[in-house]
Design a protein around this motif. Structure first.
Motif, short mmCIF file in Angstrom:
data_model
loop_
_atom_site.label_atom_id
_atom_site.label_comp_id
_atom_site.label_asym_id
_atom_site.label_seq_id
_atom_site.Cartn_x
_atom_site.Cartn_y
_atom_site.Cartn_z
N HIS A 159 -15.11 2.57 -14.71
CA HIS A 159 -16.54 2.58 -15.01
C HIS A 159 -17.11 4.00 -14.92
CE1 HIS A 159 -16.77 -1.67 -15.43
NE2 HIS A 159 -16.50 -1.94 -14.16
N VAL A 160 -16.71 4.74 -13.89
CA VAL A 160 -17.22 6.10 -13.72
C VAL A 160 -16.71 7.02 -14.82
CG1 VAL A 160 -17.16 8.13 -12.22
CG2 VAL A 160 -17.56 5.86 -11.24
N LEU A 161 -15.42 6.96 -15.10
CA LEU A 161 -14.83 7.86 -16.08
C LEU A 161 -15.30 7.55 -17.50
CD1 LEU A 161 -11.23 8.04 -14.59
CD2 LEU A 161 -12.96 9.85 -14.55
N ALA A 162 -15.58 6.28 -17.78
CA ALA A 162 -16.09 5.93 -19.11
C ALA A 162 -17.51 6.42 -19.31
CB ALA A 162 -16.02 4.41 -19.31
N ALA A 163 -18.32 6.35 -18.26
CA ALA A 163 -19.72 6.74 -18.38
C ALA A 163 -19.93 8.25 -18.26
CB ALA A 163 -20.55 6.02 -17.31
N LEU A 164 -19.11 8.90 -17.43
CA LEU A 164 -19.31 10.32 -17.13
C LEU A 164 -17.98 11.07 -17.21
CD1 LEU A 164 -21.47 9.61 -13.97
CD2 LEU A 164 -22.37 10.34 -16.17
N PRO A 165 -17.35 11.10 -18.37
CA PRO A 165 -15.99 11.66 -18.46
C PRO A 165 -15.90 13.13 -18.10
CG PRO A 165 -16.94 11.30 -20.64
CD PRO A 165 -17.86 10.63 -19.67
N ASP A 166 -16.97 13.88 -18.29
CA ASP A 166 -16.93 15.32 -18.03
C ASP A 166 -17.69 15.71 -16.77
OD1 ASP A 166 -15.50 15.73 -20.44
OD2 ASP A 166 -17.40 15.64 -21.56
N ARG A 167 -18.19 14.73 -16.04
CA ARG A 167 -19.01 15.04 -14.86
C ARG A 167 -18.57 14.27 -13.62
NH1 ARG A 167 -24.38 13.34 -15.76
NH2 ARG A 167 -23.88 12.25 -17.69
N ALA A 168 -17.34 13.76 -13.62
CA ALA A 168 -16.90 12.92 -12.52
C ALA A 168 -15.74 13.53 -11.75
CB ALA A 168 -16.48 11.55 -13.04
N LEU A 169 -15.80 13.41 -10.43
CA LEU A 169 -14.69 13.72 -9.54
C LEU A 169 -14.26 12.42 -8.89
CD1 LEU A 169 -12.79 15.68 -8.03
CD2 LEU A 169 -14.61 15.93 -6.31
N VAL A 170 -13.04 11.98 -9.18
CA VAL A 170 -12.50 10.77 -8.59
C VAL A 170 -11.47 11.18 -7.55
CG1 VAL A 170 -11.19 8.66 -9.01
CG2 VAL A 170 -12.92 9.41 -10.66
N ALA A 171 -11.78 10.91 -6.29
CA ALA A 171 -10.91 11.31 -5.18
C ALA A 171 -10.15 10.08 -4.68
CB ALA A 171 -11.74 11.91 -4.06
N ARG A 172 -8.87 10.05 -4.98
CA ARG A 172 -8.02 8.94 -4.52
C ARG A 172 -7.55 9.25 -3.10
NH1 ARG A 172 -4.76 8.39 -10.28
NH2 ARG A 172 -6.40 7.21 -11.36
N ALA A 173 -8.33 8.76 -2.15
CA ALA A 173 -8.06 9.09 -0.76
C ALA A 173 -6.81 8.37 -0.27
CB ALA A 173 -9.25 8.69 0.11
N GLY A 174 -6.05 9.07 0.58
CA GLY A 174 -4.94 8.45 1.28
C GLY A 174 -5.44 7.77 2.54
N LEU A 175 -4.60 7.66 3.53
CA LEU A 175 -4.99 7.05 4.80
C LEU A 175 -6.03 7.94 5.47
CD1 LEU A 175 -4.59 4.91 7.01
CD2 LEU A 175 -2.74 6.34 7.92
N ILE A 176 -7.21 7.39 5.73
CA ILE A 176 -8.31 8.13 6.35
C ILE A 176 -8.31 7.82 7.83
CG2 ILE A 176 -10.79 8.55 6.34
CD1 ILE A 176 -10.85 7.46 3.47
N GLY A 177 -8.44 8.85 8.66
CA GLY A 177 -8.42 8.65 10.09
C GLY A 177 -9.43 9.51 10.81
N GLY A 178 -9.38 9.44 12.12
CA GLY A 178 -10.27 10.23 12.95
C GLY A 178 -11.25 9.37 13.72
N PRO A 179 -12.15 10.00 14.47
CA PRO A 179 -13.15 9.25 15.23
C PRO A 179 -13.95 8.32 14.33
CG PRO A 179 -13.16 11.57 15.86
CD PRO A 179 -12.27 11.46 14.67
#
Length: 334
Positions: free
Chosen positions: A137-157
């Protein structure tokens, strides 16, 4: 100074993004239902339920950066339709769970994806497929203005999943009087990104107008090294009883999460690459991560502040671990 709109902004990662943006001197608005906690001090607040079509009516004006952590496709579709035309850069926090396979260490963003799932629901079974739909949905609507961050395992407090806190906490407070701790003996790797580092990068990259689809996680480390680091920050000097995965399965211990499980353990070979993905594209966009030791030390301090009453989502109960340790010593004795 940029105008940031954080869709969420009161739960763990979304709140961290809002706080990091505020620290960087940006003007920050959070749009949330207000059920996950108070908004960060200094942020403007729009109270809205994203399941309603009018959710974005109060988010007027133009935005330099929108950051969205949603996992429901209809939420993302509605947001980009309402806000996309008046947003400079759209940052979507996706997940490495979007990939169809996890058996290849070093795989990059070109790896095949799951088929998208457009149904809004909870549960891990469709999580990756729903995130695929969100990306589309994001890439179709905003192909030149999108950053898609495929996060791995998120940790911390703040990690209530127990995937980063279980091990340092167990090493700090063993279930047994002799200090023994049960661990999986498997040649698996771990790959963790601290939520604070991920959030700081999302803010900086968004403000700079970075675009693309990237895997966002930390360095790959052997599971044994990860556990040794957790043991070190906890000051543990008892025995470490390492048992093979088959023994754990035979005795009713599940991998990864849930009741009677061991966090960070995953089956091989099908998950050999789950925490071993290529993150060079994100690093080229400025992603920096702190040492694992710092993350585990801080999450241990956070765990200790929570006290013993917090519901656990992964790990062994002290009673289960004592029983398993006694059985392991009997079964695996030379």
């Amino acid at each position: 100074m940029a105008r940031f709109l954080v869709l969420g902004g009161t739960a763990w990662l979304g709140r961290e993004v809002a706080e990091q943006a505020l620290r960087a001197g940006h003007d920050v608005t959070v749009l949330a239902r207000g059920e996950s906690g108070p908004p960060p001090a200094g942020a403007h607040v729009v109270t809205a339920d994203r399941s309603h079509p009018e959710a974005y009516d109060q988010a007027g004006g133009e935005w330099d950066v929108v950051v969205d952590v949603a996992r429901q496709p209809t939420h993302v579709r509605g947001a980009v339709a309402a806000l996309g035309p008046r947003t400079g850069t759209w940052v979507l926090v996706s997940s490495c769970s979007v990939y169809a396979g996890h058996d290849q260490p070093g795989a990059d963003e070109s790896a095949p994806l799951l088929e998208p799932c457009e149904v809004d629901e909870d549960g891990f079974e469709t999580y990756g497929a729903r995130k695929v739909a969100c990306e589309q949905h994001v890439l179709a609507a905003l192909p030149d203005r999108a950053l898609v961050a495929r996060a791995g395992l998120i940790g911390g407090p703040g990690d209530v999943s127990d995937r980063t806190g279980y091990w340092p906490l167990r090493f700090a407070h063993p279930a047994t009087t002799d200090g023994s701790v049960l661990v999986p003996d498997i040649p698996l790797t771990t790959q963790l990104v601290d939520a604070r580092d991920l959030a700081a990068w999302l803010v900086g990259a968004g403000a700079q107008g970075a675009t693309g689809v990237v895997n966002a996680s930390g360095p790959t480390l052997p599971l044994a090294e990860h556990l040794a680091t957790a043991r070190r920050v906890a000051g543990h000097d008892g025995d470490v009883v390492a048992v093979p995965p088959q023994w754990l399965e035979d005795h009713g211990v599940a991998p990864w999460s849930g009741e009677r499980s061991l966090p960070l353990w995953l089956p091989l070979p099908e998950y050999a690459g789950f925490m071993a993905r290529d993150t060079s594209a994100a690093e080229a966009l400025g992603l920096l991560t702190r040492p694992l030791e710092d993350t585990l030390r801080d999450v241990l301090e956070w765990e200790l502040r929570q006290g013993p009453g917090r519901p656990r989502r992964a790990g062994l109960s002290p009673g289960d671990e004592r029983e398993l340790l006694a059985t392991a010593r009997h079964d695996l004795a030379p």
